[in-house]
Motif scaffolding. Structure first.
Motif, mmCIF file in Angstrom:
data_model
loop_
_atom_site.group_PDB
_atom_site.id
_atom_site.type_symbol
_atom_site.label_atom_id
_atom_site.label_comp_id
_atom_site.label_asym_id
_atom_site.label_seq_id
_atom_site.Cartn_x
_atom_site.Cartn_y
_atom_site.Cartn_z
ATOM 1 N N UNK A 25 12.118 1.852 7.321
ATOM 2 C CA UNK A 25 12.579 1.145 6.332
ATOM 3 C C UNK A 25 11.077 -0.174 6.349
ATOM 4 N N UNK A 26 10.757 0.015 7.937
ATOM 5 C CA UNK A 26 9.597 -0.959 7.733
ATOM 6 C C UNK A 26 8.502 -0.670 7.055
ATOM 7 N N UNK A 27 8.132 1.057 7.288
ATOM 8 C CA UNK A 27 6.666 1.149 7.508
ATOM 9 C C UNK A 27 6.673 1.126 5.773
ATOM 10 N N UNK A 28 7.561 1.727 5.267
ATOM 11 C CA UNK A 28 8.027 1.441 3.402
ATOM 12 C C UNK A 28 7.055 0.216 3.302
ATOM 13 N N UNK A 44 -11.473 -11.115 -1.553
ATOM 14 C CA UNK A 44 -12.361 -12.338 -1.146
ATOM 15 C C UNK A 44 -12.810 -11.279 0.616
ATOM 16 N N UNK A 45 -13.585 -11.091 0.919
ATOM 17 C CA UNK A 45 -13.684 -10.773 1.930
ATOM 18 C C UNK A 45 -13.850 -11.487 3.137
ATOM 19 N N UNK A 46 -13.713 -12.744 3.496
ATOM 20 C CA UNK A 46 -13.054 -13.707 4.031
ATOM 21 C C UNK A 46 -12.152 -12.993 4.752
ATOM 22 N N UNK A 47 -11.205 -13.000 4.430
ATOM 23 C CA UNK A 47 -9.551 -12.298 4.260
ATOM 24 C C UNK A 47 -9.559 -11.198 5.195
ATOM 25 N N UNK A 48 -8.648 -11.261 6.649
ATOM 26 C CA UNK A 48 -9.403 -9.489 6.678
ATOM 27 C C UNK A 48 -8.089 -8.414 6.720
ATOM 28 N N UNK A 49 -7.843 -7.521 7.042
ATOM 29 C CA UNK A 49 -6.647 -6.813 6.728
ATOM 30 C C UNK A 49 -7.173 -5.850 8.170
ATOM 31 N N UNK A 50 -5.295 -6.578 8.933
ATOM 32 C CA UNK A 50 -5.596 -5.628 9.971
ATOM 33 C C UNK A 50 -5.015 -4.898 10.000
ATOM 34 N N UNK A 51 -5.175 -3.421 9.882
ATOM 35 C CA UNK A 51 -4.155 -2.044 9.931
ATOM 36 C C UNK A 51 -3.586 -1.579 11.207
ATOM 37 N N UNK A 52 -4.023 -2.459 12.307
ATOM 38 C CA UNK A 52 -2.940 -2.436 13.171
ATOM 39 C C UNK A 52 -1.701 -2.770 13.279
ATOM 40 N N UNK A 53 0.223 -2.522 12.364
ATOM 41 C CA UNK A 53 0.528 -2.592 13.059
ATOM 42 C C UNK A 53 1.938 -2.504 13.965
ATOM 43 N N UNK A 54 1.717 -1.534 14.398
ATOM 44 C CA UNK A 54 1.856 -1.453 15.513
ATOM 45 C C UNK A 54 2.739 -2.302 16.177
ATOM 46 N N UNK A 55 2.818 -3.638 16.472
ATOM 47 C CA UNK A 55 3.619 -4.606 17.488
ATOM 48 C C UNK A 55 4.194 -5.065 16.635
ATOM 49 N N UNK A 56 4.070 -5.551 15.115
ATOM 50 C CA UNK A 56 5.240 -5.330 14.086
ATOM 51 C C UNK A 56 5.854 -4.591 13.915
ATOM 52 N N UNK A 57 6.016 -3.188 13.897
ATOM 53 C CA UNK A 57 6.595 -2.775 13.553
ATOM 54 C C UNK A 57 7.555 -1.790 14.788
ATOM 55 N N UNK A 181 10.811 -4.847 -0.314
ATOM 56 C CA UNK A 181 11.747 -3.856 -0.904
ATOM 57 C C UNK A 181 11.194 -2.537 0.211
ATOM 58 N N UNK A 182 12.056 -2.346 0.834
ATOM 59 C CA UNK A 182 11.911 -0.849 2.270
ATOM 60 C C UNK A 182 12.695 0.122 1.367
ATOM 61 N N UNK A 183 13.190 0.595 2.391
ATOM 62 C CA UNK A 183 13.841 1.853 1.627
ATOM 63 C C UNK A 183 14.825 1.571 1.275
#
Length: 436
Positions: A25-28, A44-57, A181-183
């Motif tokens: 559900x989280x991954x979706x 806006x490049x000053x806002x970065x995307x942190x793709x490492x969401x393993x901890x939140x998942x 919305x997740x799964x």
């Protein structure tokens, strides 16, 4: 005894069986969130995307309730060049009090690419004011970009109708909430801009060793400081990610450390919050209890059986509820129960009721929770729990070992540790009558 052991493990098995569904559900929902954040970054490049969401998942899968997921969005700025200065408590802009640990992030010189996020604040405190990074401006900019990203992704058919709800973006809060919305269910993501500083690592007050944790995990978890909005003008230090890193490290250890957290969180969600599922006890509270239990019970012997492991968390939780004080693990001077709008006495009785008769609660129900009275409570144990902690004597392994023995789950063979427990018990016997 075997029947009781089977009951504990059966309850845990059901909890574990739900984690994969929650992870899916989280991954979706995460895929949709990342699509939006990538669009924000492109604008806006000053806002970065942190793709490492393993901890939140990982956290979402372990948690039993549908609590919001905090997502920190790093800022691409020279954060180590900023100067940290304490905010004054009278900064209550927008109804948000500054708080004791709040700070300004001062920009040392003009000519940066942050001019639209800078304001002159703290004029009375700094003699004419100081140029500071203003969280209110950062939040407003991020909110506008998120709305634009939602519209753009819908027009490009990157989102399906009903995938995202932005109604909570209108709220005056220090995080920006999107419901995605997740799964089969929705997940609320609280997006928070964060300034990460490497020059000044987060310093934990008190104990600095890795006692109870994998070697090096405490240093790794606190290798940088994080600042998130506290008010429209002030920032505050955040321990959200460091705590998640420590929790993730605990999961690598043998025994039932994390299983204990899973089990108590299920009880929190199902029994301790009433039928509404709401109480002052949060998953964050239980995470803090687990981390303290790792420090007080560092031996693998403490975590070999599930029931005994759960009671290691229970005795710490009961102690904190009894004295209405739950210290933050990374900042022990901070009381996490301070300002909590809940009846801690009622919550204490519910947790105590489970501690004395767990078999009544180790099953899943779909109606009102089991009655949580405490008719079997031992007055001597309650007196132990309510002893004032004036010099730290009752916030250590020996004290909690005494409590474990009261609940008849103390099976430690370490002679030195048993000796410390008996020495403290002799001292307590002279004090409890005065507390009765």
């Amino acid at each position: 005894m075997e029947a009781n052991t089977s009951l504990w493990h059966s309850y845990l098995t059901v909890i574990l069986s739900r984690e994969r569904q929650r992870l899916e559900q989280f991954q979706r929902a995460e895929d949709i969130l990342l699509t939006l954040l990538e669009d924000v970054h492109a604008r806006e490049p000053r806002f970065l995307v942190d793709y490492n969401r393993n901890l939140e998942a990982f956290e979402f899968a372990v948690c039993a309730s549908e609590d919001a997921v905090t997502v920190e969005m790093p800022l691409r700025i020279d954060s180590d060049a900023l100067q940290v200065a304490a905010c004054q408590s009278r900064d209550t802009s927008g109804g948000h009090p500054a708080g004791l640990n709040s700070c300004y992030l001062q920009v040392p010189s003009p000519g940066t690419d942050l001019e639209d996020w800078i304001g002159v604040v703290g004029a009375m405190e700094h003699g004419g004011g100081a140029r500071c990074l203003v969280p209110g401006k950062v939040l407003q900019h991020l909110k506008e970009l998120l709305v634009s990203a939602i519209v753009h992704c819908q027009r490009c058919f990157l989102l399906q109708p009903g995938d995202v709800s932005a109604e909570h973006l209108q709220e005056d809060a220090m995080e920006l909430s999107l419901v995605i919305r997740g799964t089969w269910k929705t997940i609320r993501f609280d997006i928070v801009p964060v300034v990460r500083r490497h020059r000044e690592p987060l310093q934990r007050q008190g104990q600095q060793s890795d006692r109870g944790f994998p070697e090096g995990s405490l240093q790794k978890a606190t290798e940088e400081s994080h600042f998130v909005p506290a008010s429209p003008h002030c920032w505050r230090s955040s321990t959200h990610l460091p705590i998640l890193k420590l929790l993730y490290a605990v999961d690598t250890l043998k025994g039932h450390c994390l299983d204990s957290l899973r089990l108590l969180d299920q009880l929190r969600d199902q029994n301790w919050g009433g039928h509404s599922g709401k109480s002052g006890l949060t998953f964050d509270s239980l995470k803090m209890v687990l981390l303290w239990s790792m420090e007080f019970f560092p031996s693998l012997e403490d975590w070999q059986d599930l029931e005994g492991s759960v009671y290691r968390l229970l005795v710490i939780l009961l102690r904190c509820l009894a004295i209405r004080h739950l210290p933050s693990f990374l900042n022990p001077e901070k009381n996490l129960f301070q300002g909590v709008a809940t009846d801690l006495a009622s919550l204490y009785h519910k947790v105590e009721s489970f501690a004395w008769d767990p078999q009544r609660f180790l099953h899943f129900h779909f109606g009102p929770p089991a009655r949580a009275d405490s008719g079997q409570a031992d007055p001597n144990t309650r007196a132990l729990l309510q002893l004032p902690n004036k010099d730290g004597s009752y916030w250590n392994t020996a004290y909690f070992d005494i409590l474990l023995s009261q609940f008849q789950v103390y099976q430690i063979q370490d002679s030195a540790r048993r000796s410390e427990m008996y020495q403290l018990l002799s001292k307590i016997r002279g004090e409890i009558p005065q507390q009765s």
